[in-house]
Design a protein around this motif. Structure first.
Motif, mmCIF file in Angstrom:
data_model
loop_
_atom_site.group_PDB
_atom_site.id
_atom_site.type_symbol
_atom_site.label_atom_id
_atom_site.label_comp_id
_atom_site.label_asym_id
_atom_site.label_seq_id
_atom_site.Cartn_x
_atom_site.Cartn_y
_atom_site.Cartn_z
ATOM 1 N N PRO A 72 -25.739 29.005 24.849
ATOM 2 C CA PRO A 72 -26.391 30.152 25.127
ATOM 3 C C PRO A 72 -26.429 31.130 23.685
ATOM 4 O O PRO A 72 -25.757 30.862 22.819
ATOM 5 N N GLY A 73 -27.362 32.021 23.849
ATOM 6 C CA GLY A 73 -27.450 32.987 22.637
ATOM 7 C C GLY A 73 -28.713 33.941 22.935
ATOM 8 O O GLY A 73 -29.347 33.503 23.522
ATOM 9 N N THR A 74 -28.564 34.995 22.159
ATOM 10 C CA THR A 74 -29.684 35.927 22.082
ATOM 11 C C THR A 74 -30.468 36.122 20.846
ATOM 12 O O THR A 74 -31.776 36.575 20.844
ATOM 13 N N GLY A 75 -30.135 35.411 19.678
ATOM 14 C CA GLY A 75 -30.541 35.523 18.462
ATOM 15 C C GLY A 75 -30.794 36.574 17.589
ATOM 16 O O GLY A 75 -31.386 37.002 16.899
ATOM 17 N N LEU A 76 -29.615 37.411 17.985
ATOM 18 C CA LEU A 76 -29.267 38.706 17.451
ATOM 19 C C LEU A 76 -28.222 38.762 16.541
ATOM 20 O O LEU A 76 -28.172 39.621 15.756
ATOM 21 N N GLY A 77 -27.201 37.847 16.700
ATOM 22 C CA GLY A 77 -25.953 37.820 15.750
ATOM 23 C C GLY A 77 -26.398 37.834 13.981
ATOM 24 O O GLY A 77 -25.650 38.759 13.355
ATOM 25 N N LEU A 78 -27.115 37.104 13.895
ATOM 26 C CA LEU A 78 -27.338 36.612 12.299
ATOM 27 C C LEU A 78 -28.211 37.952 11.891
ATOM 28 O O LEU A 78 -27.923 38.500 10.812
ATOM 29 N N HIS A 79 -29.101 38.585 12.894
ATOM 30 C CA HIS A 79 -29.872 39.611 12.330
ATOM 31 C C HIS A 79 -29.056 40.916 12.217
ATOM 32 O O HIS A 79 -29.081 41.637 11.157
ATOM 33 N N ILE A 80 -28.283 41.221 13.133
ATOM 34 C CA ILE A 80 -27.485 42.297 13.066
ATOM 35 C C ILE A 80 -26.419 42.066 11.717
ATOM 36 O O ILE A 80 -26.273 43.027 11.151
ATOM 37 N N SER A 81 -25.751 41.035 11.590
ATOM 38 C CA SER A 81 -24.914 40.723 10.463
ATOM 39 C C SER A 81 -25.577 41.206 9.094
ATOM 40 O O SER A 81 -25.077 41.829 8.464
ATOM 41 N N ARG A 82 -26.730 40.469 9.181
ATOM 42 C CA ARG A 82 -27.554 40.855 7.896
ATOM 43 C C ARG A 82 -27.906 42.274 7.890
ATOM 44 O O ARG A 82 -27.468 42.838 6.420
ATOM 45 N N GLN A 83 -28.234 43.099 8.651
ATOM 46 C CA GLN A 83 -28.310 44.467 8.483
ATOM 47 C C GLN A 83 -27.315 45.180 8.251
ATOM 48 O O GLN A 83 -27.375 46.089 7.609
ATOM 49 N N LEU A 84 -26.346 44.914 8.790
ATOM 50 C CA LEU A 84 -25.000 45.439 8.404
ATOM 51 C C LEU A 84 -24.120 45.296 7.247
ATOM 52 O O LEU A 84 -23.992 46.240 6.525
ATOM 53 N N VAL A 85 -24.562 43.902 6.716
ATOM 54 C CA VAL A 85 -24.046 43.837 5.166
ATOM 55 C C VAL A 85 -24.934 44.513 4.395
ATOM 56 O O VAL A 85 -24.455 45.166 3.346
ATOM 57 N N GLU A 86 -26.237 44.474 4.537
ATOM 58 C CA GLU A 86 -27.317 45.370 3.602
ATOM 59 C C GLU A 86 -26.869 46.778 3.471
ATOM 60 O O GLU A 86 -27.128 47.634 2.593
ATOM 61 N N ALA A 87 -26.611 47.367 4.850
ATOM 62 C CA ALA A 87 -26.078 48.703 4.910
ATOM 63 C C ALA A 87 -25.068 48.985 4.160
ATOM 64 O O ALA A 87 -24.868 50.356 3.579
ATOM 65 N N HIS A 88 -24.127 48.105 3.839
ATOM 66 C CA HIS A 88 -22.805 48.242 2.861
ATOM 67 C C HIS A 88 -23.104 48.051 1.500
ATOM 68 O O HIS A 88 -22.436 48.276 0.604
ATOM 69 N N GLY A 89 -24.491 47.599 1.181
ATOM 70 C CA GLY A 89 -24.962 47.593 -0.304
ATOM 71 C C GLY A 89 -24.837 46.061 -0.636
ATOM 72 O O GLY A 89 -24.859 45.909 -1.593
ATOM 73 N N GLY A 90 -24.545 45.152 0.324
ATOM 74 C CA GLY A 90 -23.999 43.620 -0.005
ATOM 75 C C GLY A 90 -25.438 42.746 0.478
ATOM 76 O O GLY A 90 -26.323 43.478 0.651
ATOM 77 N N ARG A 91 -24.895 41.785 0.452
ATOM 78 C CA ARG A 91 -25.983 40.514 0.607
ATOM 79 C C ARG A 91 -25.541 39.532 1.435
ATOM 80 O O ARG A 91 -24.260 39.073 1.383
ATOM 81 N N ILE A 92 -26.318 38.753 2.142
ATOM 82 C CA ILE A 92 -25.615 37.448 3.164
ATOM 83 C C ILE A 92 -26.745 36.372 2.670
ATOM 84 O O ILE A 92 -27.925 36.570 2.559
ATOM 85 N N GLU A 93 -26.220 35.057 2.262
ATOM 86 C CA GLU A 93 -26.691 34.176 1.867
ATOM 87 C C GLU A 93 -26.580 32.809 2.817
ATOM 88 O O GLU A 93 -25.152 32.653 3.187
ATOM 89 N N LEU A 94 -27.425 32.002 2.807
ATOM 90 C CA LEU A 94 -27.314 30.916 3.923
ATOM 91 C C LEU A 94 -27.586 29.502 3.004
ATOM 92 O O LEU A 94 -28.380 29.519 2.266
#
Length: 549
Positions: free
Chosen positions: A508-530
């Motif tokens: 199961p899943g909503t497809g929101l976890g990674l989206h939210i994680s990237r937005q929060l990381v970028e809000a901190h001035g960082g970046r997330i890579e896959l």
């Protein structure tokens, strides 16, 4: 019938209609020269006019000229026109027999026959010309004299050479005419095809509901289809330089930053830039906005040089409005659900702490509590996603040791990993302090670890590491799970997106976890890579600045 067939069918018709005049025109030079000869003879040697043979030559010339003008040659067989040049050659022969040196005139009817009747005409003209050259001796029974060699030998030889040369020249000329006729027909057919293609293309461009603008190499508008003409309402027209469009394109995808001249899709396309489905907003005169997804591609000539560009505008106003309404609905519903869920959880905790509750009922209450907490997390994710989209994320920045954040996430997910048969390893042993929102960083780490466990099969491993690279903290979550295909990686951080293999599975899943994680990381001035490959696991790398930016 093709253009070549039409042309070839018309050529004989035009030639037949002109036969009457062409025969007279061909005879006219010989008749004119003969008239000059008669006048000269009348002035300088009028005794020759009394010679029967010279008189016969004049009669033959006049008769041939009259026939060339009066007979309906278009109704007679083509070979019948031979009578005119043959009569001319006999006229020369009689004039020579009368003692008047006029053999050179044989060239005129001989060349006529060579051009009109080809090899047959050349053969006839050579034969008759030779007879004309020897005519005086044949008619008078005189012996061959050396003084007559010029006429009797050199004359026929020159006549033969001239006839053959002219025949070959005529063949080449005819071949060129046929080639030009075929090329002309081909050009006409190509032009018709081009016009048909142009009409088809124009029909297609004016039928689709996507706005299309084309420009040339000089940056001038060459085409505006009907859909885009309705949108721009005459603000620029065909022939205008694209710079007139600068400033009316509105805003970038964030809806706040003006595009300006340098940001105008038309201006960018005129510089050779390609645009891939960029979202822009146009502000209308009444204050409303239209949303467009813009794409642009260069046009190249046959040599691969830049020759212009095409810009396409897809109107997404209705879609963006629907998305905004959906976001408002989700946000409103989530807010409304959060309060009663908090109350439900509170009463569940009180009920579980109540002494005397049968163990069976207590077990049922724990199931209700777990599902309520799951529902509460889902609502929290929906609210967070709405906040990130609206740019309303509020961060309370303090000094945070990421080692503690990782330890909490590993501890909270440990039981879940054990139940799934997944080994969860925490290798974050050294302190790593950053400046950020502890709750949001907990959320990011928990999301990444939870995802890794969710998509790792029994017997797999999830490893969390932490380190310092320059002025950044590096958090890495690596799993040996099912991995992500290259196609899915392009959209894996999109809201509500789930890979095709996952959607068909039982996870199961909503497809929101990674989206939210990237937005929060970028809000901190960082970046997330896959980094991932299907069937070979996934690695999520988070880079966060250690100091406030």
């Amino acid at each position: 019938m093709g253009a070549a067939g039409v042309l070839s069918a018309r050529v004989p018709a035009r030639r037949t209609q002109g036969d009457h005049l062409s025969i007279f025109v061909r005879q006219l030079p010989f008749a004119a020269v003969t008239l000059v000869i008669i006048l000269a003879v009348a002035v300088f040697d009028n005794e020759l006019l009394g010679d029967d043979r010279f008189f016969a030559a004049v009669v033959l010339t006049v008769t041939a000229t009259a026939l060339s003008l009066l007979l309906p040659w278009s109704r007679l067989p083509r070979w019948s026109t031979l009578a005119v040049p043959v009569m001319d050659i006999w006229a020369v022969a009689f004039a020579e027999a009368a003692g008047f040196e006029s053999y050179v005139l044989v060239l005129l009817p001989a060349l006529w026959m060579a051009t009109r009747f080809g090899r047959t005409g050349v053969a006839i003209s050579i034969g008759l010309g030779t007879v004309a050259a020897w005519g005086p001796e044949l008619l008078a029974g005189a012996e061959l004299a050396v003084t007559d060699l010029n006429r009797q030998v050199l004359g026929p030889a020159v006549l033969t050479a001239a006839g053959i040369y002219l025949h070959l020249s005529e063949k080449r000329s005819t071949a060129r005419r046929h080639l030009l006729a075929r090329q002309s027909a081909l050009i006409e057919e190509t032009l018709r095809d081009a016009r048909a293609q142009q009409l088809l293309l124009g029909g297609i461009l004016n039928t689709i509901d996507v706005g299309v603008v084309a420009m040339d190499a000089n940056g001038r508008v060459t085409h505006i289809n009907r859909a885009h003409a309705r949108v721009i309402a005459g603000r620029y027209r065909v022939g205008d330089p694209v710079e007139v469009h600068a400033g009316i394109d509105g805003y970038r995808a964030d809806g706040v930053t003006p595009l300006g001249r340098d940001g105008s899709p038309l201006v960018r396309a005129s510089r050779g830039e390609s645009i891939d489905r960029e979202l822009t907003f146009w502000e209308e005169g009444d204050g409303s906005r239209r949303a467009f997804r813009v794409s642009a591609a260069p046009l190249l000539d046959e040599d691969g040089n830049w020759a212009g560009a095409v810009v396409a505008y897809q109107d997404l106003t209705a879609e963006t409005s629907a998305l905004a309404q959906r976001e408002d609905f989700v946000s409103s519903v989530s807010h409304e659900l959060r309060t009663p869920l908090t109350s439900v959880l509170g009463y569940l905790e009180l009920s579980l702490e109540e002494p005397g509750v049968p163990e069976t009922v207590r077990g049922h209450l724990r199931v209700v509590e777990r599902n309520t907490e799951r529902l509460q997390r889902l609502i929290g994710d929906l609210l967070t996603a709405a906040q990130t989209r609206a740019g309303e994320i509020a961060l309370t920045a303090v000094s945070v040791d990421l080692r503690e954040v990782v330890a909490e996430a590993v501890q909270s997910q440990g039981l879940r990993a054990a139940n799934r048969g997944v080994l969860l390893e925490n290798r974050a042993t050294a302190p790593c302090v950053v400046h950020g929102d502890r709750i949001r960083l907990n959320q990011v780490t928990d999301n990444l670890v939870s995802n890794a466990i969710k998509y790792t099969e029994r017997g797999g491993t999830v490893t969390v590491t932490l380190g310092v690279e320059g002025d950044e903290a590096h958090l890495s979550v690596q799993d040996t799970g099912i991995g992500i295909s290259a196609d899915d990686q392009e959209h894996i951080f999109d809201r509500f997106y789930r890979a095709a293999t996952v959607r068909r599975g039982a996870v199961p899943g909503t497809g929101l976890g990674l989206h939210i994680s990237r937005q929060l990381v970028e809000a901190h001035g960082g970046r997330i890579e896959l980094t991932s490959a299907a069937g070979k696991g996934t690695t999520m790398d988070v880079y966060l600045p250690r100091e406030r930016r």
